[in-house]
Design a protein around this motif. Structure first.
Motif, PDB file in Angstrom:
ATOM      1  N   MET A   1       0.833  -1.196   0.000  1.00 43.17           N
ATOM      2  CA  MET A   1       0.000   0.000   0.000  1.00 43.17           C
ATOM      3  C   MET A   1       0.878   1.261   0.000  1.00 43.17           C
ATOM      4  O   MET A   1       0.368   2.345  -0.222  1.00 43.17           O
ATOM      5  N   GLU A   2       2.181   1.097   0.272  1.00 41.29           N
ATOM      6  CA  GLU A   2       3.066   2.258   0.357  1.00 41.29           C
ATOM      7  C   GLU A   2       3.009   3.089  -0.921  1.00 41.29           C
ATOM      8  O   GLU A   2       3.026   2.544  -2.023  1.00 41.29           O
ATOM      9  N   ASN A   3       2.920   4.410  -0.738  1.00 41.46           N
ATOM     10  CA  ASN A   3       2.845   5.381  -1.839  1.00 41.46           C
ATOM     11  C   ASN A   3       1.566   5.270  -2.664  1.00 41.46           C
ATOM     12  O   ASN A   3       1.503   5.790  -3.765  1.00 41.46           O
ATOM     13  N   SER A   4       0.551   4.570  -2.157  1.00 43.96           N
ATOM     14  CA  SER A   4      -0.704   4.445  -2.896  1.00 43.96           C
ATOM     15  C   SER A   4      -1.631   5.617  -2.585  1.00 43.96           C
ATOM     16  O   SER A   4      -1.478   6.310  -1.576  1.00 43.96           O
ATOM     17  N   LYS A   5      -2.579   5.807  -3.451  1.00 43.93           N
ATOM     18  CA  LYS A   5      -3.603   6.832  -3.244  1.00 43.93           C
ATOM     19  C   LYS A   5      -4.405   6.515  -1.981  1.00 43.93           C
ATOM     20  O   LYS A   5      -4.758   7.413  -1.214  1.00 43.93           O
ATOM     21  N   THR A   6      -4.677   5.238  -1.762  1.00 42.00           N
ATOM     22  CA  THR A   6      -5.441   4.846  -0.567  1.00 42.00           C
ATOM     23  C   THR A   6      -4.684   5.176   0.708  1.00 42.00           C
ATOM     24  O   THR A   6      -5.284   5.670   1.666  1.00 42.00           O
ATOM     25  N   LEU A   7      -3.368   4.922   0.732  1.00 45.12           N
ATOM     26  CA  LEU A   7      -2.593   5.261   1.914  1.00 45.12           C
ATOM     27  C   LEU A   7      -2.633   6.768   2.160  1.00 45.12           C
ATOM     28  O   LEU A   7      -2.840   7.214   3.285  1.00 45.12           O
ATOM     29  N   LYS A   8      -2.453   7.552   1.110  1.00 40.08           N
ATOM     30  CA  LYS A   8      -2.528   9.009   1.264  1.00 40.08           C
ATOM     31  C   LYS A   8      -3.900   9.401   1.794  1.00 40.08           C
ATOM     32  O   LYS A   8      -4.012  10.237   2.692  1.00 40.08           O
ATOM     33  N   ASN A   9      -4.953   8.797   1.256  1.00 37.74           N
ATOM     34  CA  ASN A   9      -6.306   9.117   1.711  1.00 37.74           C
ATOM     35  C   ASN A   9      -6.525   8.716   3.162  1.00 37.74           C
ATOM     36  O   ASN A   9      -7.156   9.452   3.930  1.00 37.74           O
ATOM     37  N   LEU A  10      -5.998   7.556   3.564  1.00 37.19           N
ATOM     38  CA  LEU A  10      -6.119   7.128   4.958  1.00 37.19           C
ATOM     39  C   LEU A  10      -5.413   8.121   5.885  1.00 37.19           C
ATOM     40  O   LEU A  10      -5.957   8.483   6.936  1.00 37.19           O
ATOM     41  N   MET A  11      -4.236   8.577   5.503  1.00 35.12           N
ATOM     42  CA  MET A  11      -3.498   9.518   6.344  1.00 35.12           C
ATOM     43  C   MET A  11      -4.162  10.899   6.352  1.00 35.12           C
ATOM     44  O   MET A  11      -4.190  11.568   7.387  1.00 35.12           O
ATOM     45  N   ASP A  12      -4.717  11.326   5.219  1.00 36.37           N
ATOM     46  CA  ASP A  12      -5.469  12.582   5.191  1.00 36.37           C
ATOM     47  C   ASP A  12      -6.712  12.477   6.071  1.00 36.37           C
ATOM     48  O   ASP A  12      -7.049  13.412   6.803  1.00 36.37           O
ATOM     49  N   ALA A  13      -7.395  11.328   5.988  1.00 37.00           N
ATOM     50  CA  ALA A  13      -8.584  11.111   6.815  1.00 37.00           C
ATOM     51  C   ALA A  13      -8.209  11.072   8.294  1.00 37.00           C
ATOM     52  O   ALA A  13      -8.916  11.636   9.138  1.00 37.00           O
ATOM     53  N   PHE A  14      -7.081  10.426   8.610  1.00 40.35           N
ATOM     54  CA  PHE A  14      -6.597  10.393   9.991  1.00 40.35           C
ATOM     55  C   PHE A  14      -6.370  11.816  10.504  1.00 40.35           C
ATOM     56  O   PHE A  14      -6.811  12.166  11.599  1.00 40.35           O
ATOM     57  N   ALA A  15      -5.706  12.635   9.719  1.00 37.44           N
ATOM     58  CA  ALA A  15      -5.432  14.024  10.126  1.00 37.44           C
ATOM     59  C   ALA A  15      -6.737  14.795  10.317  1.00 37.44           C
ATOM     60  O   ALA A  15      -6.910  15.503  11.318  1.00 37.44           O
ATOM     61  N   GLY A  16      -7.648  14.661   9.384  1.00 40.80           N
ATOM     62  CA  GLY A  16      -8.918  15.381   9.476  1.00 40.80           C
ATOM     63  C   GLY A  16      -9.757  14.945  10.666  1.00 40.80           C
ATOM     64  O   GLY A  16     -10.304  15.785  11.391  1.00 40.80           O
ATOM     65  N   GLU A  17      -9.853  13.655  10.873  1.00 44.59           N
ATOM     66  CA  GLU A  17     -10.629  13.137  11.999  1.00 44.59           C
ATOM     67  C   GLU A  17      -9.979  13.517  13.331  1.00 44.59           C
ATOM     68  O   GLU A  17     -10.665  13.842  14.296  1.00 44.59           O
ATOM     69  N   SER A  18      -8.643  13.496  13.379  1.00 47.04           N
ATOM     70  CA  SER A  18      -7.930  13.889  14.599  1.00 47.04           C
ATOM     71  C   SER A  18      -8.194  15.355  14.926  1.00 47.04           C
ATOM     72  O   SER A  18      -8.408  15.708  16.085  1.00 47.04           O
ATOM     73  N   GLN A  19      -8.184  16.197  13.916  1.00 49.48           N
ATOM     74  CA  GLN A  19      -8.463  17.617  14.139  1.00 49.48           C
ATOM     75  C   GLN A  19      -9.915  17.823  14.552  1.00 49.48           C
ATOM     76  O   GLN A  19     -10.194  18.636  15.445  1.00 49.48           O
ATOM     77  N   ALA A  20     -10.813  17.096  13.936  1.00 49.77           N
ATOM     78  CA  ALA A  20     -12.229  17.220  14.301  1.00 49.77           C
ATOM     79  C   ALA A  20     -12.434  16.785  15.749  1.00 49.77           C
ATOM     80  O   ALA A  20     -13.195  17.418  16.490  1.00 49.77           O
ATOM     81  N   ASN A  21     -11.742  15.733  16.160  1.00 50.79           N
ATOM     82  CA  ASN A  21     -11.830  15.279  17.551  1.00 50.79           C
ATOM     83  C   ASN A  21     -11.499  16.406  18.512  1.00 50.79           C
ATOM     84  O   ASN A  21     -12.239  16.689  19.444  1.00 50.79           O
ATOM     85  N   ARG A  22     -10.387  17.044  18.311  1.00 47.57           N
ATOM     86  CA  ARG A  22      -9.946  18.113  19.217  1.00 47.57           C
ATOM     87  C   ARG A  22     -10.863  19.334  19.126  1.00 47.57           C
ATOM     88  O   ARG A  22     -11.152  19.977  20.125  1.00 47.57           O
ATOM     89  N   LYS A  23     -11.287  19.643  17.925  1.00 48.24           N
ATOM     90  CA  LYS A  23     -12.174  20.796  17.735  1.00 48.24           C
ATOM     91  C   LYS A  23     -13.484  20.574  18.485  1.00 48.24           C
ATOM     92  O   LYS A  23     -13.933  21.445  19.233  1.00 48.24           O
ATOM     93  N   TYR A  24     -14.082  19.402  18.326  1.00 51.37           N
ATOM     94  CA  TYR A  24     -15.356  19.133  18.989  1.00 51.37           C
ATOM     95  C   TYR A  24     -15.187  19.037  20.506  1.00 51.37           C
ATOM     96  O   TYR A  24     -16.082  19.415  21.254  1.00 51.37           O
ATOM     97  N   LEU A  25     -14.031  18.553  20.953  1.00 52.46           N
ATOM     98  CA  LEU A  25     -13.767  18.522  22.390  1.00 52.46           C
ATOM     99  C   LEU A  25     -13.693  19.946  22.938  1.00 52.46           C
ATOM    100  O   LEU A  25     -14.264  20.245  23.995  1.00 52.46           O
ATOM    101  N   ALA A  26     -13.026  20.840  22.209  1.00 52.72           N
ATOM    102  CA  ALA A  26     -12.960  22.253  22.626  1.00 52.72           C
ATOM    103  C   ALA A  26     -14.364  22.867  22.636  1.00 52.72           C
ATOM    104  O   ALA A  26     -14.729  23.603  23.563  1.00 52.72           O
ATOM    105  N   PHE A  27     -15.158  22.551  21.616  1.00 54.23           N
ATOM    106  CA  PHE A  27     -16.532  23.053  21.561  1.00 54.23           C
ATOM    107  C   PHE A  27     -17.345  22.525  22.740  1.00 54.23           C
ATOM    108  O   PHE A  27     -18.167  23.241  23.320  1.00 54.23           O
TER     109      PHE A  27
END
Length: 164
Positions: A1-27
């Protein structure tokens, strides 16, 4: 999966979900402070849901390794933040005269230095069986192995530290 579009998407999704977690916790904390308990509970539940998503994306991406590898990754990440990222952020905040940003970046930088040392120590003593407790400063994020009288980074009283 290394260097695949899916891996990039998983890592982008991880970053987005992680940020949403903290944002909603602050809210959630803000809603609770305003006495808006139903909104606070909804934000907290959503924060926890985002955490579930982030953790699964990270797992599927193959980013969770054995403990020694994970500890080394943590050492490397904390060192990067303390040696490169936060010094650059601090310089920009100083140039712009943003005192609150200077304060939060300084706290984080100093805490990241401590975190790196603790991760390195844990890596070197992985097979130690004696239980260790950690104490988290709720103001700056400093972590100590014993509850201090006051936080050496921000001056918070030691009795406010959270035991783990």
């Amino acid at each position: 999966m290394e260097n695949s579009k899916t891996l990039k998407n998983l890592m982008d999704a991880f970053a987005g979900e992680s940020q949403a977690n903290r944002k909603y916790l602050a809210f959630s904390k803000k809603a609770a402070a305003e006495g808006k308990n139903n909104a606070a509970k909804l934000f907290k539940a959503a924060s926890d849901a985002e955490t579930l998503h982030a953790l699964k994306h990270f797992e599927v991406a193959g980013k969770i390794k054995d403990t020694a590898t994970n500890l080394q990754a943590a050492v490397d990440g904390e060192n990067y933040e303390a040696e490169s990222m936060y010094p650059e952020f601090l310089e920009a905040a100083k140039e712009e005269g943003n005192k609150e940003a200077i304060r939060t970046f300084t706290f984080a930088l100093k805490a990241e230095e401590v975190h790196a040392k603790l991760y390195q120590e844990a890596l070197e003593n992985m097979d130690e069986e004696e239980e260790v407790f950690y104490y988290l400063c709720p103001v700056c994020g400093n972590i100590e192995k014993a509850r201090p009288d006051t936080c050496f980074i921000c001056g918070a009283p030691g009795d406010k530290f959270i035991k783990y």
